[in-house]
Enzyme design. Sequence first.
Site, PDB file in Angstrom:
ATOM      1  N   ARG A 116       0.751  -1.344  -0.099  1.00 27.85           N
ATOM      2  CA  ARG A 116       0.134  -0.038  -0.177  1.00 27.85           C
ATOM      3  C   ARG A 116       0.960   1.188   0.023  1.00 27.85           C
ATOM      4  O   ARG A 116       0.430   2.366  -0.146  1.00 27.85           O
ATOM      5  CB  ARG A 116      -1.037   0.081   1.238  1.00 27.85           C
ATOM      6  CG  ARG A 116      -2.093  -1.099   1.061  1.00 27.85           C
ATOM      7  CD  ARG A 116      -3.260  -1.078   1.854  1.00 27.85           C
ATOM      8  NE  ARG A 116      -4.258  -1.728   1.344  1.00 27.85           N
ATOM      9  CZ  ARG A 116      -4.261  -3.219   1.543  1.00 27.85           C
ATOM     10  NH1 ARG A 116      -3.496  -3.584   2.189  1.00 27.85           N
ATOM     11  NH2 ARG A 116      -5.308  -3.818   1.010  1.00 27.85           N
ATOM     12  N   TRP A 225      -3.923  -4.472   8.851  1.00 26.62           N
ATOM     13  CA  TRP A 225      -3.473  -4.266   7.340  1.00 26.62           C
ATOM     14  C   TRP A 225      -3.359  -3.073   6.702  1.00 26.62           C
ATOM     15  O   TRP A 225      -3.229  -2.808   5.524  1.00 26.62           O
ATOM     16  CB  TRP A 225      -4.193  -5.243   6.369  1.00 26.62           C
ATOM     17  CG  TRP A 225      -5.484  -5.464   6.444  1.00 26.62           C
ATOM     18  CD1 TRP A 225      -6.308  -6.452   7.172  1.00 26.62           C
ATOM     19  CD2 TRP A 225      -6.394  -4.861   5.477  1.00 26.62           C
ATOM     20  NE1 TRP A 225      -7.791  -6.495   6.834  1.00 26.62           N
ATOM     21  CE2 TRP A 225      -7.676  -5.691   5.722  1.00 26.62           C
ATOM     22  CE3 TRP A 225      -6.393  -3.873   4.578  1.00 26.62           C
ATOM     23  CZ2 TRP A 225      -8.735  -5.167   5.060  1.00 26.62           C
ATOM     24  CZ3 TRP A 225      -7.670  -3.487   3.914  1.00 26.62           C
ATOM     25  CH2 TRP A 225      -8.515  -4.030   4.176  1.00 26.62           C
ATOM     26  N   ASP A 288     -13.946  -6.328   8.423  1.00 26.53           N
ATOM     27  CA  ASP A 288     -13.007  -5.970   9.035  1.00 26.53           C
ATOM     28  C   ASP A 288     -13.195  -4.250   9.177  1.00 26.53           C
ATOM     29  O   ASP A 288     -13.962  -3.680   8.443  1.00 26.53           O
ATOM     30  CB  ASP A 288     -11.758  -5.981   8.123  1.00 26.53           C
ATOM     31  CG  ASP A 288     -11.247  -7.208   7.716  1.00 26.53           C
ATOM     32  OD1 ASP A 288     -12.103  -7.863   7.129  1.00 26.53           O
ATOM     33  OD2 ASP A 288     -10.081  -7.518   7.779  1.00 26.53           O
TER      34      ASP A 288
END
Lengths: 533, 272
Positions: A116, A225, A288
């Site tokens: 990312r 994450w 999530d």
Amino acid sequence: MRNLCLYLTLMGAASGQVRFEDILKGPGENWLTYAGDYQGQRHSALKQITVDNAGSLTPQWVHHIAKANGLRTCPIVYDGVMYITNSNELRALDARTGRLIWQYKEGRSKKQDVNRGAAILGDRVFFVTSDIYLVALDRRTGAVLWQKKYGSTEDGLYASAAPLVLKDKVLVGVSGGDTGMRGYVTAISPSTGEELWRTYTIPAKGEPGSETWGKYVDYGGGATWLSGTYDPALNVVYWTTGNPWPDFYGGDRGGDNLYSCSLLALDADTGKKKWHFQFTPHDTHDWDAQAWPVLVDLPYKGSPQKLVLHANRNGFFYVLNRVTGEFLNATRLVDKLDWASGIDAKGRPILIPGKDPTPEGTRACPGVRGATNWMSPSFNPSTGLLYVVTLEQCDLYTSSAKEPEPKKNFSGGGAGPKPSEVGQFFLRAYDPKTGERKWEYPMTGPGESWAGTVSTAGGVVFFGDDDGQLVALDARNGKHLWHFQMGEGLTASPMTYAVDGKQYVAIASATAIFSFGLFEPVRPVALPKIKIE
Amino acid sequence: MRFCVALCLAAAWPVAAQHEKEGEKPKHPFIGDAKAIEAGRTLFGGGCAACHGAEGQGGRGPNLRERVMWHPLEDDTLFSAIQKGIPGGGMPAANLPEDQAWQVVAFVRSLTSPAYENPVAGDVKIGQELFWGKAGCSGCHQIQGRGGKLGPDLTNIGATRAAPQLREAIVDPDADGAPNYRGATVVLKSGKTLRGVARNRTNYSLQLQDADGNLHLLSMAEVSELTLTKGSPMPKDFAQRLGKPEIDNLVAYLSRQSLRPPEPKKKKEESK
């Protein structure tokens, strides 16, 4: 004039140290964190591109990355250099031309997963490899200074998040929440690579919170994450956690499954948990909490308040007090929402029975991709609006009571839309004070976008749409200003920066970085005089 | 001489990666094994070097380093080329006992696999002293954040280059065309002069890095004259200034440079 600018750039190059104070200033010429700032507002002070001239944006350059697999990177820009990441790879580009300056590739990584983005501090850039090393590079030459292994792929983990740099720490998280693992946030020294603290998101057996699990607490998930946000005055880091495991089968994990699907407020110096807020207790839909916690200071119900805004995958838009974690309000983010009738005064969902996954399949809304996800929202202090990419979709959720096998990619079921019910994306502007939807902009596309937004002081909000287009809207009312078709799906969020007084807007497509700026005719360049010695 | 970015990018990772990635089939135990490689070197010297050169650099037979680099042969294919020869191609069958044939495969592999995975001839410690001392390498190269910034970082060089490549880089710096590192002197229209290496360039822009590591991202419209070195700015006379043992020692030191230490060899096959 351009000569002078160039000279200044050169001077800047000589001095260059990215200081904590530079990051605190928020994005202008530079864009120094994944979200541009610490607050997660993604709002840039740049205003060369305005509502009136956005129509004349043109591509300035494209940097293609052969064989890239769905770039997730949000570029970082410092002093005319752009840093982008791909799987196990970081590249430094000339932000004015898109030309490669250097690249660092870790060919020995045991995994090839998405990445990312990078982080920057001092004379260093940082990124994580898929097999969980934090890598420190000289931001100018690309020389590698150290690598720190902070987790093992043998524990069902990998790494994909952009690190978050604080004054004297680099914070990193781990991925792998769908395979049976235990999530954590780790702080590492930017100078030495030494591990400073580690905070697990799932309690160990016997610790408070472990009573909210059944037998698989050791593999409970709660992956970390996505980067977090940070309040420098409170010295608190806000980090979200992923789903409990197995994702879709909750039969063996009766209880709330703390601290999955939560927002954690951590003391930046010690990693100690100050408070937590769980959005989806005992999640069985893989919702999530990985959406950006956006920090804003607003008058709220009569008094100025330090707030954290959270547009959650479960379909609700939350407002919390970020000092205490107190729940203040939750409203519907999307229309297609049928698993809970609302959120009670304590912040718990009021469940509608019969929405858990079953072996035959249960239809529930939102879908597994969520009402929104990790695609970046943005907040414009002038309009007071939060811009969120949302998805209206319902899925068929199935479950399997098969004995789970940790670390083996078993998620206890699955989910997806019926072909006749593929969802639709919208860019929506919300007033955080009321949760009210002020305007919305519908998109076309296959329902597969991961692209987010960036907001600018020029009054323009940019976002990647579900059909591979970068789109500019008037931040006040959502009126279309400009768009550009990039030829492939978008899996990353746009950002903006300036070099030599020219503002650029950049975004990664699946395999390339694009940079746009206002049209200027190209001035002829005489062939250079080159001597070879 | 133009330099080509596509090529440089490919060249950034030229060594056929020899690591066991997930799901890869296990290697023959001789691959990377010091004793087997040494035995293979002797066999190669006797039966192959006459045609392929002592370091596989080519002669009557093709260069085995390049070929394997660009289009890696499987170990099994290499084994059968050695045993059966290449009919009609001028490559005789060696028909060695199986163990010896695998020793030769191990040696040929060591010519292209990361240097740190293979045994080296020189003395690492002496090489280190040379690098940071008399030979002057550290004036231009960094290892783990120490050293000069003009040339490439060598922190991981043992993991990304094979031993013959390391040797070649020292004795014949121009051999690789020095992509991304041509020495550059730039006179700007403002009168200012900048010196360093051209990390990249086109007719329209130049990404210059100076000896302090600073970047100067220039538009060619600002440049009045650019002077480039023909090849590498690295000194070309190390082969004369240093003896063979000293170069061996430098290669040995560089071959150990890897931030990730070699993973311990799994002994599954042998222990059964």
